[in-house]
Each structure stands twice: as C-alpha cells, then as structure tokens.
Scaffold this motif. Structure first.
Motif, short mmCIF file in Angstrom:
data_model
loop_
_atom_site.label_atom_id
_atom_site.label_comp_id
_atom_site.label_asym_id
_atom_site.label_seq_id
_atom_site.Cartn_x
_atom_site.Cartn_y
_atom_site.Cartn_z
N ASP A 171 1.84 -2.81 -12.43
CA ASP A 171 1.48 -2.97 -13.84
C ASP A 171 1.69 -4.41 -14.27
O ASP A 171 0.85 -5.01 -14.96
CB ASP A 171 2.32 -2.03 -14.70
CG ASP A 171 1.68 -1.73 -16.04
OD1 ASP A 171 0.46 -1.96 -16.18
OD2 ASP A 171 2.38 -1.25 -16.94
N ALA A 172 2.81 -5.01 -13.86
CA ALA A 172 3.09 -6.41 -14.19
C ALA A 172 2.07 -7.34 -13.54
O ALA A 172 1.61 -8.30 -14.16
CB ALA A 172 4.50 -6.77 -13.74
N HIS A 203 -0.61 4.86 -7.69
CA HIS A 203 -1.89 5.00 -8.37
C HIS A 203 -2.82 5.94 -7.61
O HIS A 203 -3.59 6.70 -8.22
CB HIS A 203 -2.55 3.63 -8.55
CG HIS A 203 -3.88 3.67 -9.22
ND1 HIS A 203 -4.04 4.06 -10.54
CD2 HIS A 203 -5.13 3.39 -8.76
CE1 HIS A 203 -5.31 4.00 -10.87
NE2 HIS A 203 -6.00 3.61 -9.81
N HIS A 204 -2.76 5.90 -6.29
CA HIS A 204 -3.66 6.73 -5.49
C HIS A 204 -3.16 8.15 -5.32
O HIS A 204 -3.66 8.89 -4.46
CB HIS A 204 -3.91 6.07 -4.12
CG HIS A 204 -5.02 5.09 -4.15
ND1 HIS A 204 -6.33 5.42 -3.87
CD2 HIS A 204 -5.04 3.77 -4.46
CE1 HIS A 204 -7.10 4.35 -3.98
NE2 HIS A 204 -6.34 3.33 -4.34
N ARG A 247 0.83 -1.21 0.00
CA ARG A 247 0.00 0.00 0.00
C ARG A 247 0.86 1.26 0.00
O ARG A 247 0.59 2.21 -0.73
CB ARG A 247 -0.93 0.00 1.22
CG ARG A 247 -1.86 1.20 1.28
CD ARG A 247 -2.76 1.16 2.50
NE ARG A 247 -2.02 1.32 3.75
CZ ARG A 247 -1.87 0.37 4.65
NH1 ARG A 247 -2.40 -0.83 4.47
NH2 ARG A 247 -1.18 0.60 5.77
N LYS A 248 1.93 1.24 0.79
CA LYS A 248 2.75 2.45 0.96
C LYS A 248 3.72 2.68 -0.19
O LYS A 248 3.94 3.82 -0.62
CB LYS A 248 3.52 2.34 2.28
CG LYS A 248 4.36 3.57 2.60
CD LYS A 248 5.05 3.42 3.95
CE LYS A 248 5.90 4.65 4.27
NZ LYS A 248 6.59 4.52 5.58
N GLY A 279 -5.83 6.28 -15.09
CA GLY A 279 -6.08 4.86 -14.95
C GLY A 279 -4.83 4.01 -15.14
O GLY A 279 -4.67 2.96 -14.52
N GLY A 280 -3.93 4.46 -16.00
CA GLY A 280 -2.71 3.71 -16.27
C GLY A 280 -1.52 4.16 -15.44
O GLY A 280 -0.41 3.67 -15.65
#
Length: 312
Positions: free
Chosen positions: A211-212, A192-193, A185-186, A203-204
C-alpha cells in the motif's frame, strides 16, 4: 522483432509526449498564495495573472473552492480524504451491481462475490481508513499553501494526462517486480492475490508495505515530479482511485478505459486475466506497457454487454 510483435498502435504513443510538453512549456506563476482574510473575487493579483480566456475557464471554480472550502482543502490530508470518498462511492456503485447480480456488465457471470466476501474485505479497510484519517486530521492540522491562480485548461489537461502516464508506467514496473522477486510475491503481493475473481472492495486489499509503495510510486512521485497545480493533483487522484476500483470490480462498464481506449485501455476485462494468469497484464489504466514488453494477453471475447449497457 519481439518488440514489433507486441508493439502498441501508433496513436497510443502520442500521449507519451505530454511530459515533454510540460517541460518545454512556460512555467506557470503560482507563487502568489491565497490569504483567507482577503476575498479572491476582488484580488488584483488574479486579474493581472489571468490574461487568457483559457485561464479564465477554471478560475471561477478555483475561486469558489478557496472562498468557501479553504479550511477543508488546505489541510495536508485533504487528498487522502478525497481518495477515500472516491473509493467508497465507487465501491458502493459496484456493490449494487454485485448484489443485484447485474449480468449486463459482469465479466465472469459465474463468479459473483457473496455478501460475506464483500463484508470481509470492506469492513477492515473502512475501519482502518476512517480511524487513521480521522486521528491524523486532528493530530496533525498542518496547512498547505494554495495558489491564488487556477491552472489554464491546457495545463490542467496536460498535468492530469502526464500524471496518469507516469503513474501507470510506475505501477507496471512495481507490479511486475512484485511478481518477479520471490520474497515480494510470496510474502507481500500474495495478500492481494487472495482473490482469483476480484470485486470492487478487493482492489484495496493489499499488504501495508505494498500500500505504501502504491501510494508513493503511483501518486506521490508523479505529482511531485511534475509539480502540478493542486486542482490538477486532486482530479488526477480522484480518477486514479475510481479506475483502481473499476479495474478490480469484475464489471465491464461503459466508462472503463478498456471501452474508450479499445486498443490500449486497461480495466476490469484485461485485469481479470491477471488474477488467473499472474504473469500477464500488469498494467492499470493502460495496457500499453504490457503490449510493449510482451506481457499482454488480450481478452478472448469482449463482454457482450458493454455497448448495450451505457446506462450502467
């Protein structure tokens, strides 16, 4: 009791049987491989294997692709290029909406991305995708054998639905794991966030490791597990990328899953909540998993524009 309180509408569980229909169904014969030297229109193998009207429906499309675009579609990186094309076109569609401040579909009318926001997200992604795909295309000109016979319409529909369901379950699991494990998360998912009010190009915007994981869990694994026909795989991939952009677009368009699956569809409206309340609405195309496992939060008010903006 907790499960029943978050239980999904019964009709939404019906598509979940599609993987079993594929397993029980007759395995299609895709062993005959297309040879570009031989015209498919006169190939007796196709005539022998395409015996039902259902199979004939997609065969002309498949014949056209083999005869006219074989060099392109047989490259092992064709799915990546197809995904990139769908990504760019869909992002441009929503970029126009943002630049024109289209309030008819905007989920959060007070939060439109600026041109600077969009450029900062779009330019690095486009550079990386273009350079990586172009270099790999010429450095690794590997070819994938393609079958002579197209899938039946029934098989095609089942494969696309099954890939969507399996991929959606995996995105729920991987996405929720990204939030539960502190390190992920960190250091990984936090990239992304960065955006609390997402837009199409956001979105990307993910960490390379995520991504992988996304590509492996949501795309490669479902398609390999089901052993789909290439045509089904390509359609699934295109739809998946389009819905990925829509989910982060910040616009409630008429073709969003949230619109045509009002009791269980995902999309921009429920996903906007996730970027404000990170432990809610992990799902993607469907909100079924969130409803089943108690992580779903329904939007308070449905955007008033959706029904009146069918031309969007």
């Amino acid at each position: 009791e907790d499960f029943m309180r978050h239980a999904v509408p019964p009709f939404m569980l019906l598509p979940l049987v599609s993987p079993f229909l594929l397993l029980w169904g007759e395995k299609p014969n895709w062993e005959s491989i297309y040879n570009p030297v031989e015209s498919v229109s006169n190939n007796s193998t196709i005539t022998n294997q395409v015996s039902s009207q259902d199979a004939v429906l997609l065969q002309p499309i498949w014949n056209y692709l083999l005869e006219n675009h074989f060099d392109f579609i047989s490259h092992f990186l064709f799915p990546a290029v197809l995904g990139l094309i769908c990504f760019i076109i869909t992002c441009i569609y929503f970029t126009v909406k943002d630049l024109t401040h289209d309030l008819n579909t905007k989920t959060q009318p007070e939060h439109f991305p600026t041109v600077k926001d969009m450029l900062e997200a779009a330019v690095p992604q486009l550079l990386i995708y273009f350079v990586a795909n172009t270099a790999s295309w010429f450095l690794f000109p590997w070819r994938v054998p393609l079958p002579l016979v197209a899938p039946t319409l029934w098989r095609f529909i089942l494969e696309v639905i099954t890939c969507t369901i399996v991929g959606d379950l995996l995105i729920y699991i991987s996405h929720r794991t990204m939030h539960i494990v502190p390190f992920l998360r960190k250091h990984i998912h936090s990239v992304h966030h960065k955006y609390h009010h997402p837009f199409s190009w956001a979105g990307g915007w993910v960490h390379p490791l995520e991504d992988a994981i996304v590509i492996g869990c949501q795309l490669v694994f479902p398609m390999c597990m089901i052993d789909c026909h290439p045509f089904s795989m390509w359609v699934f991939l295109a739809l998946w990328v389009i819905f990925l952009v829509e989910e982060h677009s910040g616009h409630d368009v008429w073709w969003s899953p949230y619109q045509f699956l009002p009791e269980g569809g995902g999309g921009a409206v429920p996903h906007d909540i996730h970027h404000v309340k990170p432990l809610k609405n992990f799902g993607f195309v469907l909100t079924v998993w969130d409803q089943m496992f108690g992580t779903y939060e329904a939007p308070e008010v449905k955007p008033q524009s959706s029904s009146s903006s069918s031309s969007s």
